[in-house]
Design an enzyme around this catalytic site. Structure first.
Site, PDB file in Angstrom:
ATOM      1  N   PHE A 134      52.623  35.861  52.192  1.00 35.58           N
ATOM      2  CA  PHE A 134      51.106  35.824  51.975  1.00 35.58           C
ATOM      3  C   PHE A 134      50.857  36.144  50.218  1.00 35.58           C
ATOM      4  O   PHE A 134      51.233  37.063  49.675  1.00 35.58           O
ATOM      5  CB  PHE A 134      50.385  36.800  52.589  1.00 35.58           C
ATOM      6  CG  PHE A 134      48.804  36.696  52.277  1.00 35.58           C
ATOM      7  CD1 PHE A 134      48.171  35.743  53.055  1.00 35.58           C
ATOM      8  CD2 PHE A 134      48.126  37.433  51.369  1.00 35.58           C
ATOM      9  CE1 PHE A 134      46.774  35.513  52.770  1.00 35.58           C
ATOM     10  CE2 PHE A 134      46.938  37.236  51.148  1.00 35.58           C
ATOM     11  CZ  PHE A 134      46.194  36.171  51.875  1.00 35.58           C
ATOM     12  N   ASP A 221      56.154  39.485  44.086  1.00 38.49           N
ATOM     13  CA  ASP A 221      54.666  40.049  44.354  1.00 38.49           C
ATOM     14  C   ASP A 221      54.864  41.409  44.902  1.00 38.49           C
ATOM     15  O   ASP A 221      55.180  41.673  46.115  1.00 38.49           O
ATOM     16  CB  ASP A 221      54.267  38.990  45.306  1.00 38.49           C
ATOM     17  CG  ASP A 221      52.799  39.300  45.762  1.00 38.49           C
ATOM     18  OD1 ASP A 221      52.211  40.260  45.276  1.00 38.49           O
ATOM     19  OD2 ASP A 221      52.070  38.388  46.426  1.00 38.49           O
ATOM     20  N   LYS A 250      45.589  45.456  44.011  1.00 39.46           N
ATOM     21  CA  LYS A 250      45.481  46.277  45.133  1.00 39.46           C
ATOM     22  C   LYS A 250      45.212  47.829  44.561  1.00 39.46           C
ATOM     23  O   LYS A 250      44.167  48.121  44.017  1.00 39.46           O
ATOM     24  CB  LYS A 250      46.257  46.185  46.174  1.00 39.46           C
ATOM     25  CG  LYS A 250      46.010  45.195  47.077  1.00 39.46           C
ATOM     26  CD  LYS A 250      46.829  45.018  48.567  1.00 39.46           C
ATOM     27  CE  LYS A 250      46.518  43.868  49.230  1.00 39.46           C
ATOM     28  NZ  LYS A 250      45.266  43.873  50.207  1.00 39.46           N
TER      29      LYS A 250
HETATM   30  C1  LIG Z   1      51.376  40.348  48.870  1.00 44.21           C
HETATM   31  C2  LIG Z   1      49.913  40.167  48.385  1.00 44.21           C
HETATM   32  N1  LIG Z   1      49.727  39.142  47.679  1.00 44.21           N
HETATM   33  C3  LIG Z   1      48.606  38.705  47.165  1.00 44.21           C
HETATM   34  C4  LIG Z   1      47.473  39.183  48.043  1.00 44.21           C
HETATM   35  C5  LIG Z   1      46.020  38.650  47.487  1.00 44.21           C
HETATM   36  O1  LIG Z   1      45.333  39.566  46.985  1.00 44.21           O
HETATM   37  P1  LIG Z   1      43.601  39.553  46.780  1.00 44.21           P
HETATM   38  O2  LIG Z   1      43.242  39.629  48.078  1.00 44.21           O
HETATM   39  O3  LIG Z   1      43.652  40.684  45.915  1.00 44.21           O
HETATM   40  O4  LIG Z   1      43.694  38.360  46.223  1.00 44.21           O
HETATM   41  C6  LIG Z   1      47.485  40.028  48.779  1.00 44.21           C
HETATM   42  C7  LIG Z   1      46.288  40.241  49.691  1.00 44.21           C
HETATM   43  O5  LIG Z   1      46.466  41.048  50.787  1.00 44.21           O
HETATM   44  C8  LIG Z   1      48.868  40.543  49.286  1.00 44.21           C
HETATM   45  O6  LIG Z   1      48.948  41.315  50.325  1.00 44.21           O
END
Ligand SMILES: Cc1ncc(COP(=O)(O)O)c(C=O)c1O
Length: 397
Positions: A134, A221, A250
């Protein structure tokens, strides 16, 4: 005041919300608008690093709000340089670009990878991504995401992704064999939304070697698993490796929206003036939040706390639930823990909320705990006390 309206007529219908609204918090506890207390084992989905109403963070943010909230990137923002330098120190990387969200950091990372390719004469660059990943909900990041539910209805997807399974170096080699267009490998060290699925240490090391051998960017990520959650600043550090590109968000601002693309030498100079930008990114309030969050984490030993309390919490859950019929696995690291059941268990989010505990269920059958990094052992024991009976009752139904 009585809450809650059954439906929200004016906000878009994007979330299946629980029927509560939170009014305030203190430490790892929050209260709803009706005065009911909850133990927060979710931290706004891995965001509230320092919990709620932190006595050091709140005055710093109040001070900043009274000085300047936003200026814009036409001018220098001194705390951008401070936060970038701190992230470089903690990661062993060199430069950062600031944005506001996880998807935005990932979107920027994907742009970096493509331009890395173009700069080498690769006009149709391809990026390796993973099953169950994700990365966000913009068109490019949902295309990189490995969940058809997220993609449904938004085609055509962005092209240029090669998808592989986790922890299988041979599959990665096979999928990229003889392909001169590959420019990067992109994954989460521990998949969050995908169900708390860790990349193995030996796999992380093998991918690092492969990226070096093939001149690909290793892009990790750490939006959910980073910022101290696993007991190291960044989860990949457990494998002793360093990525070339690392999106963060986050927990970085402990609740104030902050995202960052951190880059090492191979990727730090790819963007040139005019290649990338964002109005809110790196604004003075967000940067103060990032600087203070890290300062407080260091002062208060929150990495050690995440490792200790997380280990305690996982062991307690394992002793109460491990081996029960219906419990497949309890996994994760530090304060990022998943309890995988053998059946969909989304209803547990509501039942936990009714029992005064905030958690989430992801990938349909994985109970996910992402508490604030300030949680202590007694509070972790309370999480276990509230959660275990719910899980046992659910499995007996
Ligand atoms: C690993 C990861 N990358 C990217 C995102 C996307 O982040 P945002 O919701 O701040 O766009 C999330 C959100 O849950 C995530 O868990």
């Amino acid at each position: 005041m009585a809450f809650i309206e059954a439906s929200s007529p004016h906000t878009m219908n994007t979330y299946g919300r629980l029927p509560i609204a939170l009014s305030h918090g203190q430490g790892v506890r929050v209260w709803d608008v009706n005065g009911r207390e909850y133990l927060d084992a979710l931290a706004g989905i891995a965001v509230n690093t320092l919990g709620h109403n932190h006595p050091k963070l709140v005055p710093a943010l109040q001070d900043q709000v009274a000085k300047i909230i936003h200026s814009c990137n036409y001018y220098h923002v001194p705390n951008q340089e401070r936060l970038a330098a701190k992230l470089a120190e903690l990661s062993g990387m060199t430069n950062a670009f600031f944005c506001c969200t996880g998807l935005e950091a990932n979107e920027g990372a994907l742009k970096l990878a493509r331009k890395y390719g173009h700069d080498k004469g690769i006009t149709r660059p391809e990026i390796v991504v993973y099953e169950n990943a994700f990365h966000g909900r913009s068109i490019a990041t949902l295309s990189a995401t490995g969940n058809t539910k997220v993609q449904q209805g938004f085609g055509p997807l962005v092209e240029g992704f090669i998808r592989v399974p986790l922890n299988d170096i041979e599959a990665l080699k096979k999928a990229t064999e003889g392909n001169p267009n590959v420019v990067a490998v992109f994954f989460e060290t521990i998949q969050g939304e995908g169900g708390i699925n860790p990349m193995r240490v030996d796999y992380l090391q093998q991918v690092r070697q492969l990226c070096d051998a093939r001149d690909w960017l290793l892009m990790i990520d750490e939006v959910q698993c980073g910022m101290g959650r696993t007991g190291k600043w960044f989860a990949h550090q457990w494998a002793g490796i360093r990525p070339d590109v690392m999106p963060l968000a986050k927990g970085l601002g402990s609740g104030v929206p902050v995202g960052a693309i951190v880059a090492g030498p191979k990727a730090a100079n790819i963007f040139q003036p005019g290649n990338h930008g964002t109005t809110f990114g790196g604004n003075p309030l967000a940067m103060r939040a990032g600087v203070e969050t890290i300062r407080i984490m260091e002062e208060d030993g929150l990495l050690e706390n995440a490792a200790n309390v997380g280990g305690h919490l996982k062991a307690a859950l394992a002793s109460e639930l491990g081996g029960l019929p219906g419990v497949k696995e309890i996994r994760g690291q530090g304060l990022m823990i998943g309890i995988e059941l053998d059946r969909p268990c989304n209803v547990l989010t509501t039942r936990a909320c009714e029992a005064g505990l905030l958690i989430s269920v992801t990938a349909d059958s994985v109970i996910r705990l992402l508490p604030p990094l300030i949680m202590n052992r007694a509070e972790a024991d309370e999480v276990v006390e509230r959660l275990v009976p719910l899980v046992k009752k659910f499995l007996a139904e």
